[in-house]
Design a protein around this motif. Structure first.
Motif, PDB file in Angstrom:
ATOM      1  N   ARG A  28      -8.784   3.823   8.110  1.00 26.29           N
ATOM      2  CA  ARG A  28      -8.273   2.098   7.532  1.00 26.29           C
ATOM      3  C   ARG A  28      -7.879   1.538   7.946  1.00 26.29           C
ATOM      4  O   ARG A  28      -8.661   1.558   9.156  1.00 26.29           O
ATOM      5  N   ILE A  29      -8.403   0.067   6.925  1.00 22.76           N
ATOM      6  CA  ILE A  29      -8.599  -1.004   8.133  1.00 22.76           C
ATOM      7  C   ILE A  29      -7.475  -2.081   8.220  1.00 22.76           C
ATOM      8  O   ILE A  29      -6.667  -2.111   6.519  1.00 22.76           O
ATOM      9  N   VAL A  30      -6.736  -2.917   8.858  1.00 22.94           N
ATOM     10  CA  VAL A  30      -6.248  -4.115   9.046  1.00 22.94           C
ATOM     11  C   VAL A  30      -6.498  -5.274   9.446  1.00 22.94           C
ATOM     12  O   VAL A  30      -7.105  -5.655  10.559  1.00 22.94           O
ATOM     13  N   VAL A  31      -6.266  -6.349   8.401  1.00 23.19           N
ATOM     14  CA  VAL A  31      -6.730  -7.295   9.294  1.00 23.19           C
ATOM     15  C   VAL A  31      -5.716  -8.709   8.980  1.00 23.19           C
ATOM     16  O   VAL A  31      -4.879  -8.709   8.231  1.00 23.19           O
ATOM     17  N   ARG A  32      -4.583  -9.301  10.276  1.00 19.93           N
ATOM     18  CA  ARG A  32      -3.850 -10.048   9.902  1.00 19.93           C
ATOM     19  C   ARG A  32      -4.263 -11.600  10.549  1.00 19.93           C
ATOM     20  O   ARG A  32      -4.972 -11.344  12.064  1.00 19.93           O
ATOM     21  N   LEU A  33      -4.733 -12.209   9.658  1.00 18.21           N
ATOM     22  CA  LEU A  33      -4.331 -14.023   9.843  1.00 18.21           C
ATOM     23  C   LEU A  33      -3.451 -14.361   9.255  1.00 18.21           C
ATOM     24  O   LEU A  33      -3.517 -14.594   8.408  1.00 18.21           O
ATOM     25  N   GLY A  34      -3.177 -15.743  10.448  1.00 17.89           N
ATOM     26  CA  GLY A  34      -1.852 -15.971   9.978  1.00 17.89           C
ATOM     27  C   GLY A  34      -0.382 -15.479   9.057  1.00 17.89           C
ATOM     28  O   GLY A  34      -0.102 -14.439   9.875  1.00 17.89           O
ATOM     29  N   GLU A  35       0.010 -15.462   8.340  1.00 17.81           N
ATOM     30  CA  GLU A  35       1.091 -15.161   7.053  1.00 17.81           C
ATOM     31  C   GLU A  35       0.381 -14.142   6.531  1.00 17.81           C
ATOM     32  O   GLU A  35       1.564 -13.634   5.827  1.00 17.81           O
ATOM     33  N   ARG A  36      -0.369 -13.841   6.571  1.00 13.81           N
ATOM     34  CA  ARG A  36      -1.568 -12.666   5.813  1.00 13.81           C
ATOM     35  C   ARG A  36      -2.142 -11.162   6.321  1.00 13.81           C
ATOM     36  O   ARG A  36      -2.145 -11.401   7.980  1.00 13.81           O
ATOM     37  N   THR A  37      -1.575 -10.353   5.690  1.00 15.62           N
ATOM     38  CA  THR A  37      -2.078  -8.816   6.716  1.00 15.62           C
ATOM     39  C   THR A  37      -2.584  -8.180   4.996  1.00 15.62           C
ATOM     40  O   THR A  37      -2.416  -8.229   4.343  1.00 15.62           O
ATOM     41  N   LEU A  38      -3.964  -8.010   5.314  1.00 14.48           N
ATOM     42  CA  LEU A  38      -4.284  -6.925   4.940  1.00 14.48           C
ATOM     43  C   LEU A  38      -5.037  -6.268   4.498  1.00 14.48           C
ATOM     44  O   LEU A  38      -5.902  -5.618   5.893  1.00 14.48           O
ATOM     45  N   SER A  39      -4.570  -5.069   4.307  1.00 13.51           N
ATOM     46  CA  SER A  39      -5.253  -3.596   4.280  1.00 13.51           C
ATOM     47  C   SER A  39      -5.700  -2.389   3.631  1.00 13.51           C
ATOM     48  O   SER A  39      -6.026  -2.860   2.477  1.00 13.51           O
ATOM     49  N   LEU A  40      -6.686  -2.133   4.252  1.00 17.88           N
ATOM     50  CA  LEU A  40      -7.359  -0.918   3.186  1.00 17.88           C
ATOM     51  C   LEU A  40      -7.712   0.319   4.175  1.00 17.88           C
ATOM     52  O   LEU A  40      -8.097   0.353   4.924  1.00 17.88           O
ATOM     53  N   THR A  41      -7.011   1.119   2.684  1.00 15.31           N
ATOM     54  CA  THR A  41      -7.174   2.502   3.087  1.00 15.31           C
ATOM     55  C   THR A  41      -8.271   3.453   2.465  1.00 15.31           C
ATOM     56  O   THR A  41      -8.385   3.342   1.345  1.00 15.31           O
ATOM     57  N   GLY A  42      -8.789   4.434   3.045  1.00 18.31           N
ATOM     58  CA  GLY A  42      -9.749   4.099   2.935  1.00 18.31           C
ATOM     59  C   GLY A  42      -9.333   5.734   2.127  1.00 18.31           C
ATOM     60  O   GLY A  42      -8.496   6.482   1.709  1.00 18.31           O
ATOM     61  N   GLY A  43     -10.650   6.663   1.100  1.00 15.04           N
ATOM     62  CA  GLY A  43     -10.564   8.278   0.341  1.00 15.04           C
ATOM     63  C   GLY A  43     -11.522   7.963  -0.877  1.00 15.04           C
ATOM     64  O   GLY A  43     -12.163   7.133  -0.562  1.00 15.04           O
ATOM     65  N   HIS A  44     -10.545   8.694  -1.498  1.00 14.89           N
ATOM     66  CA  HIS A  44     -11.682   8.922  -2.651  1.00 14.89           C
ATOM     67  C   HIS A  44     -11.707   7.751  -3.543  1.00 14.89           C
ATOM     68  O   HIS A  44     -12.813   7.033  -3.871  1.00 14.89           O
ATOM     69  N   ARG A  45     -10.474   6.653  -2.889  1.00 12.68           N
ATOM     70  CA  ARG A  45     -10.155   5.631  -3.884  1.00 12.68           C
ATOM     71  C   ARG A  45      -9.438   4.067  -3.374  1.00 12.68           C
ATOM     72  O   ARG A  45      -8.185   4.910  -3.357  1.00 12.68           O
ATOM     73  N   PRO A  46     -10.036   3.613  -2.463  1.00 14.08           N
ATOM     74  CA  PRO A  46      -9.931   2.659  -1.176  1.00 14.08           C
ATOM     75  C   PRO A  46      -8.739   2.211  -2.368  1.00 14.08           C
ATOM     76  O   PRO A  46      -8.394   2.048  -3.339  1.00 14.08           O
ATOM     77  N   VAL A  47      -7.429   1.866  -1.495  1.00 14.59           N
ATOM     78  CA  VAL A  47      -6.611   1.349  -1.978  1.00 14.59           C
ATOM     79  C   VAL A  47      -6.008  -0.435  -0.833  1.00 14.59           C
ATOM     80  O   VAL A  47      -5.935   0.210   0.606  1.00 14.59           O
ATOM     81  N   ALA A  48      -6.380  -0.841  -1.586  1.00 17.50           N
ATOM     82  CA  ALA A  48      -6.002  -2.745  -0.818  1.00 17.50           C
ATOM     83  C   ALA A  48      -4.756  -3.217  -1.369  1.00 17.50           C
ATOM     84  O   ALA A  48      -3.585  -2.915  -2.475  1.00 17.50           O
ATOM     85  N   GLU A  49      -4.224  -3.768  -0.038  1.00 14.12           N
ATOM     86  CA  GLU A  49      -2.731  -3.944  -0.153  1.00 14.12           C
ATOM     87  C   GLU A  49      -3.099  -6.221   0.469  1.00 14.12           C
ATOM     88  O   GLU A  49      -3.909  -5.390   1.230  1.00 14.12           O
ATOM     89  N   VAL A  50      -2.486  -6.083   0.022  1.00 11.38           N
ATOM     90  CA  VAL A  50      -2.299  -7.666   0.691  1.00 11.38           C
ATOM     91  C   VAL A  50      -0.676  -8.545   1.459  1.00 11.38           C
ATOM     92  O   VAL A  50       0.219  -7.877   0.073  1.00 11.38           O
ATOM     93  N   HIS A  51      -0.341  -8.605   2.528  1.00 14.81           N
ATOM     94  CA  HIS A  51       0.881  -8.562   2.449  1.00 14.81           C
ATOM     95  C   HIS A  51       1.265  -9.682   2.988  1.00 14.81           C
ATOM     96  O   HIS A  51       0.247 -10.183   3.721  1.00 14.81           O
ATOM     97  N   HIS A  52       2.566 -10.552   2.596  1.00 13.51           N
ATOM     98  CA  HIS A  52       3.050 -11.934   3.394  1.00 13.51           C
ATOM     99  C   HIS A  52       3.609 -11.428   4.267  1.00 13.51           C
ATOM    100  O   HIS A  52       5.045 -10.790   4.019  1.00 13.51           O
ATOM    101  N   GLU A  53       3.169 -11.545   5.627  1.00  9.91           N
ATOM    102  CA  GLU A  53       4.465 -11.801   6.073  1.00  9.91           C
ATOM    103  C   GLU A  53       4.826 -12.804   7.305  1.00  9.91           C
ATOM    104  O   GLU A  53       3.711 -13.656   8.080  1.00  9.91           O
ATOM    105  N   VAL A  54       5.811 -13.099   7.737  1.00 10.37           N
ATOM    106  CA  VAL A  54       6.779 -13.945   9.177  1.00 10.37           C
ATOM    107  C   VAL A  54       7.673 -13.577   9.478  1.00 10.37           C
ATOM    108  O   VAL A  54       8.139 -12.704   9.776  1.00 10.37           O
TER     109      VAL A  54
END
Length: 128
Positions: A58-84
């Protein structure tokens, strides 16, 4: 630095979580503020016994108010979070292509504010 060029370079370089982890922690280390990238590793018993860190899961990138996460596996799961201030206001599961576009957008914004970041992105795009 053009958004389309950065997005194309990210798409080309990344087929899985391990590759993204390498790109974000090595190639783009100058672009990202310290502590903005977190890589979680999955370790087998063999990895633990031999002192290896395992493979990125799993990789998590926090840039400003955005958090982007990518979780591995057979099919990667990608998420974009708006965080304050540590509070997640929205969490969207997106396709890998949308995730790459969001990451590229954030990286270009970072590069516009920092000359070192712009140079690191140029190296990513040109492969130099």
């Amino acid at each position: 630095m053009e958004f389309d060029m950065v997005a194309a370079a990210l798409r080309q370089d990344a087929a899985d979580v391990a590759t993204y982890a390498r790109v974000l922690t090595v190639t783009l280390a100058d672009v990202l503020p310290p502590g903005s990238v977190t890589v979680e590793y999955e370790r087998s018993l063999g990895d633990r016994l031999k002192g290896r860190e395992g493979h990125p899961s799993r990789i998590v990138v926090r840039l400003g108010e955005r958090t982007l996460s990518l979780t591995g596996g057979h099919r990667p799961v990608a998420e974009v979070h708006h965080e304050v201030r540590g509070v997640v206001l929205s969490r969207d599961q997106v396709s890998l292509d949308v995730w790459v576009q969001a990451l590229a957008r954030e990286l270009v914004a970072q590069a516009e504010a920092d000359a070192r970041a712009a140079e690191a992105l140029r190296r990513l795009v040109t492969g130099a």
